[in-house]
Write a protein that holds these residues in place. Structure first.
Motif, short mmCIF file in Angstrom:
data_model
loop_
_atom_site.label_atom_id
_atom_site.label_comp_id
_atom_site.label_asym_id
_atom_site.label_seq_id
_atom_site.Cartn_x
_atom_site.Cartn_y
_atom_site.Cartn_z
N GLY A 58 0.82 -1.21 0.00
CA GLY A 58 0.00 0.00 0.00
C GLY A 58 0.85 1.25 0.00
N GLN A 59 0.21 2.38 -0.24
CA GLN A 59 0.89 3.66 -0.17
C GLN A 59 0.01 4.62 0.60
OE1 GLN A 59 1.52 5.11 -4.14
NE2 GLN A 59 -0.65 5.35 -4.57
N SER A 60 0.45 5.86 0.69
CA SER A 60 -0.27 6.84 1.48
C SER A 60 -1.75 6.90 1.12
CB SER A 60 0.36 8.21 1.26
OG SER A 60 -0.48 9.24 1.72
N ALA A 61 -2.59 6.73 2.14
CA ALA A 61 -4.03 6.83 1.91
C ALA A 61 -4.40 8.23 1.43
CB ALA A 61 -4.79 6.49 3.20
N TRP A 62 -3.71 9.24 1.95
CA TRP A 62 -3.97 10.61 1.51
C TRP A 62 -3.66 10.77 0.04
CZ3 TRP A 62 -0.19 14.10 -0.30
CH2 TRP A 62 -0.64 15.42 -0.52
N LEU A 63 -2.60 10.14 -0.44
CA LEU A 63 -2.21 10.27 -1.83
C LEU A 63 -3.30 9.73 -2.75
CD1 LEU A 63 0.16 11.19 -3.61
CD2 LEU A 63 1.07 8.87 -3.48
N ASP A 64 -4.00 8.72 -2.29
CA ASP A 64 -5.05 8.09 -3.10
C ASP A 64 -6.42 8.72 -2.91
OD1 ASP A 64 -3.31 6.23 -4.21
OD2 ASP A 64 -3.67 4.74 -2.64
N SER A 65 -6.52 9.70 -2.01
CA SER A 65 -7.84 10.16 -1.59
C SER A 65 -8.37 11.38 -2.33
CB SER A 65 -7.82 10.47 -0.09
OG SER A 65 -7.01 11.60 0.17
N GLY A 66 -7.57 11.96 -3.22
CA GLY A 66 -8.03 13.17 -3.87
C GLY A 66 -7.41 13.38 -5.24
N PRO A 67 -7.74 14.47 -5.89
CA PRO A 67 -7.28 14.73 -7.26
C PRO A 67 -5.79 15.00 -7.34
CG PRO A 67 -8.39 16.66 -6.40
CD PRO A 67 -8.60 15.57 -5.39
N THR A 68 -5.20 14.71 -8.48
CA THR A 68 -3.79 15.01 -8.73
C THR A 68 -3.64 16.04 -9.85
OG1 THR A 68 -3.64 13.09 -10.20
CG2 THR A 68 -2.96 12.77 -7.91
N THR A 69 -4.71 16.74 -10.13
CA THR A 69 -4.65 17.87 -11.06
C THR A 69 -5.30 19.08 -10.39
OG1 THR A 69 -6.73 17.20 -12.12
CG2 THR A 69 -4.67 16.46 -13.15
N ILE A 70 -4.74 20.24 -10.65
CA ILE A 70 -5.26 21.48 -10.08
C ILE A 70 -6.54 21.87 -10.80
CG2 ILE A 70 -4.81 23.95 -9.85
CD1 ILE A 70 -1.85 23.27 -9.50
N ASP A 71 -7.55 22.21 -10.01
CA ASP A 71 -8.81 22.69 -10.58
C ASP A 71 -8.57 24.09 -11.17
OD1 ASP A 71 -11.34 24.03 -10.87
OD2 ASP A 71 -12.24 22.51 -9.59
N PRO A 72 -8.69 24.26 -12.49
CA PRO A 72 -8.38 25.56 -13.10
C PRO A 72 -9.29 26.68 -12.62
CG PRO A 72 -9.40 24.08 -14.70
CD PRO A 72 -9.09 23.26 -13.50
N GLN A 73 -10.54 26.36 -12.30
CA GLN A 73 -11.45 27.40 -11.80
C GLN A 73 -11.05 27.85 -10.40
OE1 GLN A 73 -15.37 25.61 -12.22
NE2 GLN A 73 -15.63 26.58 -14.22
N GLU A 74 -10.63 26.88 -9.57
CA GLU A 74 -10.17 27.26 -8.23
C GLU A 74 -8.92 28.12 -8.31
OE1 GLU A 74 -11.82 23.60 -5.42
OE2 GLU A 74 -9.73 23.55 -6.12
N LEU A 75 -7.99 27.75 -9.18
CA LEU A 75 -6.76 28.53 -9.32
C LEU A 75 -7.06 29.93 -9.83
CD1 LEU A 75 -3.71 28.70 -9.16
CD2 LEU A 75 -3.58 27.67 -11.45
N ALA A 76 -7.96 30.03 -10.79
CA ALA A 76 -8.31 31.34 -11.36
C ALA A 76 -9.01 32.24 -10.35
CB ALA A 76 -9.19 31.16 -12.59
N SER A 77 -9.62 31.63 -9.33
CA SER A 77 -10.37 32.42 -8.35
C SER A 77 -9.47 33.07 -7.31
CB SER A 77 -11.40 31.53 -7.64
OG SER A 77 -10.76 30.65 -6.71
N LEU A 78 -8.19 32.68 -7.25
CA LEU A 78 -7.31 33.18 -6.19
C LEU A 78 -6.87 34.61 -6.47
CD1 LEU A 78 -5.01 30.06 -5.65
CD2 LEU A 78 -7.17 30.62 -4.52
N ASP A 79 -6.89 35.42 -5.44
CA ASP A 79 -6.38 36.79 -5.54
C ASP A 79 -4.86 36.78 -5.36
OD1 ASP A 79 -8.89 37.93 -5.89
OD2 ASP A 79 -9.23 38.09 -3.72
N ILE A 80 -4.16 37.55 -6.18
CA ILE A 80 -2.71 37.68 -6.07
C ILE A 80 -2.43 38.98 -5.33
CG2 ILE A 80 -0.54 37.85 -7.32
CD1 ILE A 80 -1.95 36.43 -9.67
N GLU A 81 -1.78 38.86 -4.17
CA GLU A 81 -1.53 40.03 -3.34
C GLU A 81 -0.12 39.98 -2.77
OE1 GLU A 81 -4.46 40.27 -0.30
OE2 GLU A 81 -6.16 40.51 -1.69
N GLU A 82 0.44 41.14 -2.56
CA GLU A 82 1.70 41.22 -1.83
C GLU A 82 1.42 40.98 -0.34
OE1 GLU A 82 4.70 41.45 -3.16
OE2 GLU A 82 3.68 41.41 -5.12
N GLN A 83 2.24 40.19 0.28
CA GLN A 83 2.03 39.86 1.68
C GLN A 83 3.20 40.36 2.51
OE1 GLN A 83 1.36 35.62 1.82
NE2 GLN A 83 -0.35 35.71 0.38
N ASP A 84 2.91 41.27 3.41
CA ASP A 84 3.95 41.84 4.26
C ASP A 84 4.14 40.97 5.50
OD1 ASP A 84 5.74 43.34 5.63
OD2 ASP A 84 4.38 45.01 6.06
#
Length: 255
Positions: A58-84
């Motif tokens: 067996g291998q990591s249960a977490w590794l098998d438990s979810g997607p291995t590709t980034i959701d493009p809509q989720e990525l597009a929804s992120l705000d890009i901001e400078e963080q101090d």
């Protein structure tokens, strides 16, 4: 992206060897060489590398438990901001001082994640939740860990609490920060030193130094990272976003 591991290549070679032995078996059975065939098979089986046998188990249960590709809509929804981060005003206790029982199953989140991600778990005497021992197929290092869980295995926040603080969580209520710190979608059982090394880095700070065991875990981590950010409306830095766009394309090719 990192190359596929040597262990995986060995596993494929040995799989071919076992297949060849099976084909040979059909011929030898027809001629009555059962004893000789058994000896050959046992030699092949005993010669398998230990790490390969662990992979087969067996291998990591977490590794098998979810997607291995980034959701493009989720990525597009992120705000890009400078963080101090110069003020350095983040404190771990801002996210609560202990694990909670968020799903009301009478077990705290740490033990829930250990039960999810480990195999062959044993519990403390008389306990239904408190896990004493188990085996972790660690997704961050590719190693198999057995032993004292308090020393060898830790629960990592995929989006670290410090990263979340500077990405928007500073403005949250105490209750929301506690919920975030106990959200199973943001948690994974991993090798303790690997978790310490990751610390409170964002993905662009940690990823270049991460010696990941393969492409799949890199993509699984990136997909989970983006999902958590999108779910909690957290921002990313320009460097984070640039790396995530690159991983989005790379992981899509591997899917």
């Amino acid at each position: 992206m990192s190359s596929r591991t040597k262990t995986s290549r060995l596993y494929r070679l040995w799989s071919l060897a076992v297949l060849a032995a099976a084909i040979t078996a059909m011929v030898w059975f027809a001629t009555g060489h059962r004893t000789e065939l058994r000896q050959i098979f046992e030699t092949l089986r005993d010669g398998l590398p230990i790490t390969t046998q662990a992979e087969a188990a067996g291998q990591s249960a977490w590794l098998d438990s979810g997607p291995t590709t980034i959701d493009p809509q989720e990525l597009a929804s992120l705000d890009i901001e400078e963080q101090d981060r110069s003020d350095d005003d983040y404190e771990r206790d801002e996210f609560g001082s202990s694990w909670l029982d968020v799903d009301e199953n009478s077990c705290d989140t740490r033990n829930d994640i250990l039960a999810r991600d480990l195999v062959d778990v044993t519990y403390e005497d008389g306990a239904d939740c408190e896990i004493a021992d188990g085996t972790l197929h660690d997704p961050y290092t590719g190693t198999t860990i057995e032993g004292n869980l308090s020393e060898d295995v830790e629960i990592d926040h995929i989006v670290s609490l410090g990263d979340a603080w500077y990405s928007g969580a500073e403005q949250w209520s105490d209750e929301k920060r506690e919920r975030f710190a106990n959200d199973p979608s943001n948690l994974v059982a991993v090798d303790g030193p690997a978790n310490t090394s990751k610390s409170d880095d964002s993905i662009s700070e940690w990823y270049p130094h991460w010696d990941a065991p393969g492409d799949t875990v890199e993509c699984r981590y990136a997909a989970a990272y983006v999902h958590v950010l999108a779910e909690y409306d957290l921002s990313v830095t320009r460097d984070d976003y640039t790396l995530l766009k690159q991983l989005e394309a790379n992981c899509k090719e591997l899917a």
